[in-house]
Design an enzyme around this catalytic site. Structure first.
Site, PDB file in Angstrom:
ATOM      1  N   ASP A  69      47.337  45.595  21.182  1.00 13.69           N
ATOM      2  CA  ASP A  69      46.638  46.730  20.582  1.00 13.69           C
ATOM      3  C   ASP A  69      46.144  46.393  19.172  1.00 13.69           C
ATOM      4  O   ASP A  69      46.627  45.456  18.541  1.00 13.69           O
ATOM      5  CB  ASP A  69      47.594  47.929  20.448  1.00 13.69           C
ATOM      6  CG  ASP A  69      47.923  48.565  21.788  1.00 13.69           C
ATOM      7  OD1 ASP A  69      47.551  48.000  22.828  1.00 13.69           O
ATOM      8  OD2 ASP A  69      48.576  49.627  21.773  1.00 13.69           O
ATOM      9  N   HIS A 100      50.774  43.480  19.317  1.00 12.98           N
ATOM     10  CA  HIS A 100      49.614  43.736  18.462  1.00 12.98           C
ATOM     11  C   HIS A 100      49.053  42.395  18.002  1.00 12.98           C
ATOM     12  O   HIS A 100      49.823  41.571  17.482  1.00 12.98           O
ATOM     13  CB  HIS A 100      50.036  44.595  17.261  1.00 12.98           C
ATOM     14  CG  HIS A 100      50.595  45.924  17.659  1.00 12.98           C
ATOM     15  ND1 HIS A 100      51.893  46.083  18.098  1.00 12.98           N
ATOM     16  CD2 HIS A 100      50.016  47.144  17.735  1.00 12.98           C
ATOM     17  CE1 HIS A 100      52.090  47.363  18.415  1.00 12.98           C
ATOM     18  NE2 HIS A 100      50.974  48.026  18.207  1.00 12.98           N
TER      19      HIS A 100
HETATM   20 ZN    ZN Z   1      47.720  50.970  17.870  1.00 10.12          ZN
END
Ligand code: ZN
Length: 211
Positions: A37, A178
């Protein structure tokens, strides 16, 4: 007689062949989907190169505001067969916005991805895992959550992240990471190596959901 014999003899062979080449056999190896993400970021290219070297596909949920200037990164994602999804334009909790604002956050990100890839994504990872249902996002959006949280953004410590994920992981998991931290990229590639050693197949979230 000869013709009838030929047909009955051929049919089971064909059936057997079809069964052997379906996913059932492939699913004997456990599967995991790695998801990233908040990118793309300056670290994403390193991650993509590492995944390419390992022949592994992942899923990337992009923030619209990070796309401009990183078109090449997104092209490489597409070329390498990764799934490209939506993570809103400004990383917002959609349920805190008006319907019009929420729609704008999603649609503008999908449009930015479309401009580069020519594909209008159906997949979204709603920030904070909170999805706003019932709005017209132009296409039906499929929210994709996760089953293992690497907490990579919090610890930013490669050995901790790798051990944490490897302790939790099991067949069918969707791992949240991430691609905007150096430690996350390092960890992700180590996790890929460990998962492959353990016999896991790495798939994209659409492949995972389809079965
Ligand atoms: Zn996020």
């Amino acid at each position: 007689m000869a013709a009838a014999f030929f047909i009955t003899a051929a049919a089971p062979a064909k059936e057997r062949c079809a069964r052997e080449t379906t996913g059932e056999t492939a699913r004997e190896s456990p599967r995991v989907a790695l998801t990233f993400d908040d990118g793309p970021s300056d670290y994403t290219i390193t991650l993509l190169d590492g995944l390419r070297a390992r022949g592994v596909k992942a899923s990337f949920f992009l923030q619209g505001q990070c796309i401009e200037g990183r078109e090449e990164t997104i092209r490489q994602m597409q070329e390498d067969g990764h799934l490209i999804g939506n993570h809103t334009f400004h990383h917002v909790q959609l349920t805190k916005l008006s319907d019009e604002q929420a729609k704008q956050e999603v649609v503008s990100t999908s449009n930015a991805i479309y401009k580069i890839t020519g594909i209008y994504t159906s997949y979204i990872r709603p920030p904070f895992g909170v999805w706003k249902r019932g709005l017209d996002y132009n296409v039906t959006m499929i929210p994709v959550l996760w089953t293992v949280d690497s907490r990579d953004w919090y610890t930013q410590n490669t050995p901790v992240i790798v051990n944490d994920v490897m302790k939790q992981v099991k067949d069918g998991d969707i791992i949240l990471m991430h691609d905007c931290f150096k430690t996350s990229v390092e960890s992700a590639l180590q996790i890929v190596d460990r998962l492959k050693q353990d016999g896991y197949e790495l798939v994209t979230v659409d492949e995972m959901i389809a079965d």
